[in-house]
Scaffold this motif. Structure first.
Motif, PDB file in Angstrom:
ATOM      1  N   ALA A  97       2.638   2.398  -3.914  1.00 24.69           N
ATOM      2  CA  ALA A  97       3.062   1.716  -2.755  1.00 24.69           C
ATOM      3  C   ALA A  97       4.345   2.100  -2.502  1.00 24.69           C
ATOM      4  CB  ALA A  97       3.492   0.312  -3.600  1.00 24.69           C
ATOM      5  N   GLU A  98       5.347   2.683  -3.315  1.00 30.22           N
ATOM      6  CA  GLU A  98       6.468   3.047  -2.673  1.00 30.22           C
ATOM      7  C   GLU A  98       6.362   4.478  -1.860  1.00 30.22           C
ATOM      8  OE1 GLU A  98       9.632   3.766  -5.777  1.00 30.22           O
ATOM      9  OE2 GLU A  98      10.474   1.726  -5.244  1.00 30.22           O
ATOM     10  N   ARG A  99       5.358   5.335  -2.374  1.00 29.56           N
ATOM     11  CA  ARG A  99       5.013   6.470  -1.551  1.00 29.56           C
ATOM     12  C   ARG A  99       4.649   6.354  -0.125  1.00 29.56           C
ATOM     13  NH1 ARG A  99       2.279  11.710  -4.636  1.00 29.56           N
ATOM     14  NH2 ARG A  99       2.862  13.376  -2.823  1.00 29.56           N
ATOM     15  N   THR A 100       3.610   5.500  -0.121  1.00 26.75           N
ATOM     16  CA  THR A 100       3.037   5.316   1.193  1.00 26.75           C
ATOM     17  C   THR A 100       3.232   4.202   1.811  1.00 26.75           C
ATOM     18  OG1 THR A 100       1.342   3.639   0.085  1.00 26.75           O
ATOM     19  CG2 THR A 100       0.808   5.921   0.016  1.00 26.75           C
ATOM     20  N   GLY A 101       4.133   3.459   1.475  1.00 28.81           N
ATOM     21  CA  GLY A 101       4.520   2.073   2.224  1.00 28.81           C
ATOM     22  C   GLY A 101       3.314   1.215   2.356  1.00 28.81           C
ATOM     23  N   GLU A 102       2.209   1.258   1.939  1.00 27.02           N
ATOM     24  CA  GLU A 102       1.121   0.383   2.095  1.00 27.02           C
ATOM     25  C   GLU A 102       0.815  -0.563   0.810  1.00 27.02           C
ATOM     26  OE1 GLU A 102      -0.091   0.240   4.972  1.00 27.02           O
ATOM     27  OE2 GLU A 102       0.309   2.224   5.681  1.00 27.02           O
ATOM     28  N   MET A 103      -0.195  -1.323   0.926  1.00 31.30           N
ATOM     29  CA  MET A 103      -0.551  -2.154  -0.182  1.00 31.30           C
ATOM     30  C   MET A 103      -1.619  -1.418  -1.223  1.00 31.30           C
ATOM     31  SD  MET A 103      -0.117  -5.337  -0.952  1.00 31.30           S
ATOM     32  CE  MET A 103      -0.379  -5.429  -2.675  1.00 31.30           C
ATOM     33  N   VAL A 104      -1.417  -1.506  -2.287  1.00 31.45           N
ATOM     34  CA  VAL A 104      -2.040  -0.860  -3.342  1.00 31.45           C
ATOM     35  C   VAL A 104      -2.763  -2.042  -4.372  1.00 31.45           C
ATOM     36  CG1 VAL A 104      -2.057   0.948  -5.006  1.00 31.45           C
ATOM     37  CG2 VAL A 104      -0.365   1.086  -3.330  1.00 31.45           C
ATOM     38  N   TRP A 105      -4.091  -1.872  -4.673  1.00 32.91           N
ATOM     39  CA  TRP A 105      -4.676  -2.743  -5.388  1.00 32.91           C
ATOM     40  C   TRP A 105      -5.355  -2.042  -6.559  1.00 32.91           C
ATOM     41  CZ3 TRP A 105      -3.564  -7.468  -4.300  1.00 32.91           C
ATOM     42  CH2 TRP A 105      -3.161  -7.923  -2.953  1.00 32.91           C
ATOM     43  N   LEU A 106      -5.705  -2.808  -7.613  1.00 35.08           N
ATOM     44  CA  LEU A 106      -6.284  -2.633  -8.844  1.00 35.08           C
ATOM     45  C   LEU A 106      -7.225  -3.578  -8.841  1.00 35.08           C
ATOM     46  CD1 LEU A 106      -7.197  -1.307 -11.505  1.00 35.08           C
ATOM     47  CD2 LEU A 106      -5.513  -2.924 -12.680  1.00 35.08           C
ATOM     48  N   ILE A 107      -8.685  -3.244  -8.639  1.00 35.50           N
ATOM     49  CA  ILE A 107      -9.727  -4.023  -8.446  1.00 35.50           C
ATOM     50  C   ILE A 107     -10.699  -3.657  -9.866  1.00 35.50           C
ATOM     51  CG2 ILE A 107     -11.768  -4.807  -7.111  1.00 35.50           C
ATOM     52  CD1 ILE A 107     -10.284  -3.715  -4.720  1.00 35.50           C
ATOM     53  N   LEU A 219      -9.008   1.770  -7.835  1.00 34.16           N
ATOM     54  CA  LEU A 219      -7.750   1.878  -6.967  1.00 34.16           C
ATOM     55  C   LEU A 219      -7.793   2.083  -5.440  1.00 34.16           C
ATOM     56  CD1 LEU A 219      -4.956   1.816  -8.685  1.00 34.16           C
ATOM     57  CD2 LEU A 219      -4.875   4.380  -8.247  1.00 34.16           C
ATOM     58  N   SER A 220      -7.158   1.160  -4.981  1.00 32.12           N
ATOM     59  CA  SER A 220      -7.244   1.222  -3.369  1.00 32.12           C
ATOM     60  C   SER A 220      -6.012   1.191  -2.742  1.00 32.12           C
ATOM     61  CB  SER A 220      -8.293   0.348  -2.839  1.00 32.12           C
ATOM     62  OG  SER A 220      -7.773  -1.168  -2.868  1.00 32.12           O
ATOM     63  N   ILE A 221      -5.822   1.679  -1.504  1.00 32.77           N
ATOM     64  CA  ILE A 221      -4.789   1.482  -0.644  1.00 32.77           C
ATOM     65  C   ILE A 221      -5.185   1.109   0.796  1.00 32.77           C
ATOM     66  CG2 ILE A 221      -2.914   2.767   0.591  1.00 32.77           C
ATOM     67  CD1 ILE A 221      -2.931   4.957  -1.490  1.00 32.77           C
ATOM     68  N   ALA A 222      -4.565  -0.006   1.029  1.00 29.27           N
ATOM     69  CA  ALA A 222      -5.032  -0.823   2.561  1.00 29.27           C
ATOM     70  C   ALA A 222      -3.835  -0.990   3.246  1.00 29.27           C
ATOM     71  CB  ALA A 222      -5.622  -2.177   2.091  1.00 29.27           C
ATOM     72  N   GLY A 223      -4.157  -1.183   4.533  1.00 27.37           N
ATOM     73  CA  GLY A 223      -3.136  -1.256   5.738  1.00 27.37           C
ATOM     74  C   GLY A 223      -3.765  -1.437   7.052  1.00 27.37           C
ATOM     75  N   ALA A 224      -2.872  -1.640   8.026  1.00 30.71           N
ATOM     76  CA  ALA A 224      -3.338  -1.859   9.252  1.00 30.71           C
ATOM     77  C   ALA A 224      -4.239  -0.674   9.915  1.00 30.71           C
ATOM     78  CB  ALA A 224      -2.123  -2.092  10.199  1.00 30.71           C
TER      79      ALA A 224
END
Length: 255
Positions: A97-107, A219-224
């Motif tokens: 989250a800190e590295r990418t600036g995006e939302m990070v999820w554990l599903i 593990l996922s990264i989501a954003g606009a």
């Protein structure tokens, strides 16, 4: 939520209880008369269930309105804390989250659905609080597709038989053959993508989390969407996720 449970095996009073709880959440609190109207039930029955739940702390009454009680948080925290993958993933999710600036999820998968067990946001402004603890269909989510791609074919078929392939947006995959092709592509490249298939305007990249040869979650990264348009960006995020997943899987092995 889709369910093929045999209706004859259901306990009517339990069904009523869960219906009241779900309606209280959906309405963000309600009175007896309002609940009776929404659920088409007798006010006397509604009142008895509410009184019982108040006694045990699952419902609280403020003036004439009933709300979900904090006892559910107590159980929710207990359940989440019981998952090794939660503890193994937290620090890596924070780093991503800190590295990418995006939302990070554990599903994690449960009963053929994907559940958002934990998440952290970077500076993207997407709030995780309303999503943690909620569920998603596996076929329209990057983490969900990463999970599906690593399940046996028979289990995939059972999940689709149970939940179908419902549409969330115009980009949702609703054709079984198209989904099978997508899952094969995911296996080949090692990560899944979601291009506005769950929420319009939100793109995501997801990778599987595997321990002892079995899928444990994703593990996922989501954003606009506009920040995920370039293939280079997608691949870089996938690289970050794959590296983090390797570390998480090591953490799981030594817990």
């Amino acid at each position: 939520m889709g369910n093929n449970a045999n209706e004859t095996n259901l306990v009517k009073s339990d069904e009523t209880l869960f219906a009241i709880i779900e309606q209280l959440r959906e309405s963000d609190g309600a009175g007896v008369t309002e609940l009776a109207k929404q659920l088409d039930m007798a006010k006397s029955s509604i009142h008895k269930h509410l009184h019982t739940m108040v006694k045990h702390g699952y419902v609280v009454k403020r003036n004439d309105t009933y709300h979900i009680g904090l006892q559910f948080l107590n159980f929710g925290e207990y359940v989440r804390d019981s998952y090794d993958i939660y503890h193994a993933s937290k620090s890596k999710i924070h780093e991503l989250a800190e590295r990418t600036g995006e939302m990070v999820w554990l599903i994690i998968p449960e009963n053929g659905l994907g559940w958002f067990l934990y998440g952290e946001k970077g500076d993207s402004g997407i709030s995780e609080e309303s999503i943690v603890g909620s569920w998603t269909y596996l076929h329209n989510n990057s983490g969900g597709k990463a999970i599906l791609a690593n399940l046996p074919s028979e289990q995939i078929d059972n999940i689709i038989d149970q939940h179908g392939l419902p549409t969330k947006t115009e980009n949702t995959i609703t054709d079984l053959n198209t989904l099978r092709t997508e899952l094969e592509n995911i296996r080949e490249r090692g990560y899944a993508v979601n291009q506005g298939e769950d929420i319009a305007g939100i793109h995501a990249v997801g990778v599987p989390l595997i321990s002892d040869g079995e899928i444990q979650g994703a593990l996922s990264i989501a954003g606009a969407a506009h920040r995920f348009k370039r293939d280079q960006r997608e691949q870089k995020l996938a690289e970050y996720l794959i590296t983090a997943a390797d570390d998480i899987e090591v953490n799981l092995a030594y817990q």
